[in-house]
Design a protein around this motif. Structure first.
Motif, PDB file in Angstrom:
ATOM      1  N   HIS A  73      53.240  25.599  33.356  1.00 26.43           N
ATOM      2  CA  HIS A  73      51.991  26.333  33.565  1.00 26.43           C
ATOM      3  C   HIS A  73      52.148  27.437  34.605  1.00 26.43           C
ATOM      4  O   HIS A  73      51.569  28.518  34.446  1.00 26.43           O
ATOM      5  N   THR A 113      43.514  23.954  29.735  1.00 24.67           N
ATOM      6  CA  THR A 113      44.649  24.632  29.113  1.00 24.67           C
ATOM      7  C   THR A 113      44.259  25.236  27.769  1.00 24.67           C
ATOM      8  O   THR A 113      44.634  26.364  27.458  1.00 24.67           O
ATOM      9  N   LEU A 169      45.825  29.912  35.378  1.00 20.95           N
ATOM     10  CA  LEU A 169      46.744  28.942  34.781  1.00 20.95           C
ATOM     11  C   LEU A 169      47.803  28.507  35.788  1.00 20.95           C
ATOM     12  O   LEU A 169      48.136  27.327  35.876  1.00 20.95           O
ATOM     13  N   ILE A 205      50.467  28.395  25.503  1.00 21.21           N
ATOM     14  CA  ILE A 205      49.622  27.769  26.527  1.00 21.21           C
ATOM     15  C   ILE A 205      48.791  26.653  25.904  1.00 21.21           C
ATOM     16  O   ILE A 205      48.664  25.566  26.485  1.00 21.21           O
TER      17      ILE A 205
END
Length: 133
Positions: free
Chosen positions: A102, A50, A83, A25
């Motif tokens: 994502h 992020t 996310l 991520i």
């Protein structure tokens, strides 16, 4: 029915997978196949979001490895949902590859957190404290 027993116990590889997901991520904005059509201010916000989510996922997975608690798994589920929703909240949904990554990474974090929560739901606090490392 014996194949289902594999998923009945919280295993350490699940925590390591959570840590790996956190790292993925964090580096996802720089994947070579994502287009960078968003403006600088929007991109900075997306990168910061992020980075924070990835570090929190990584940290919660490490914490689960060391001292297992149910709230950590609930936190992972919430972070995965955030996310997955981030491309639409922060306006970079037009970047198809980054949005897909994502949403996919967020979905995997949610599924992993839900699996771990399901595995640990019936355990007492003492059994959670004896989680093998």
């Amino acid at each position: 029915m014996s194949g289902f027993s594999f998923f009945n116990k919280h295993r350490t590889w699940e925590d390591w997978l959570g840590m790996l997901l956190g790292v993925l991520i964090v580096v996802s904005p720089w994947f070579p196949f994502s287009s960078h059509d968003v403006m600088d201010a929007e991109r900075s916000t997306m990168i910061l979001n992020t980075f924070v989510i990835g570090m929190l996922v990584f940290g919660l997975a490490q914490l689960e490895y060391v001292a297992l608690q149910r709230w950590e798994e609930v936190g992972e589920i919430a972070l995965g949902l955030w996310l997955a929703a981030s491309p639409f909240i922060f306006g970079y949904a037009g970047d198809d590859m980054l949005r897909a990554w994502h949403v996919a990474l967020g979905g995997i974090v949610v599924l992993l957190g839900a699996l771990q929560l399901w595995q640990d739901w019936r355990l007492s606090d003492q059994e959670l404290a004896n989680h093998p490392q």
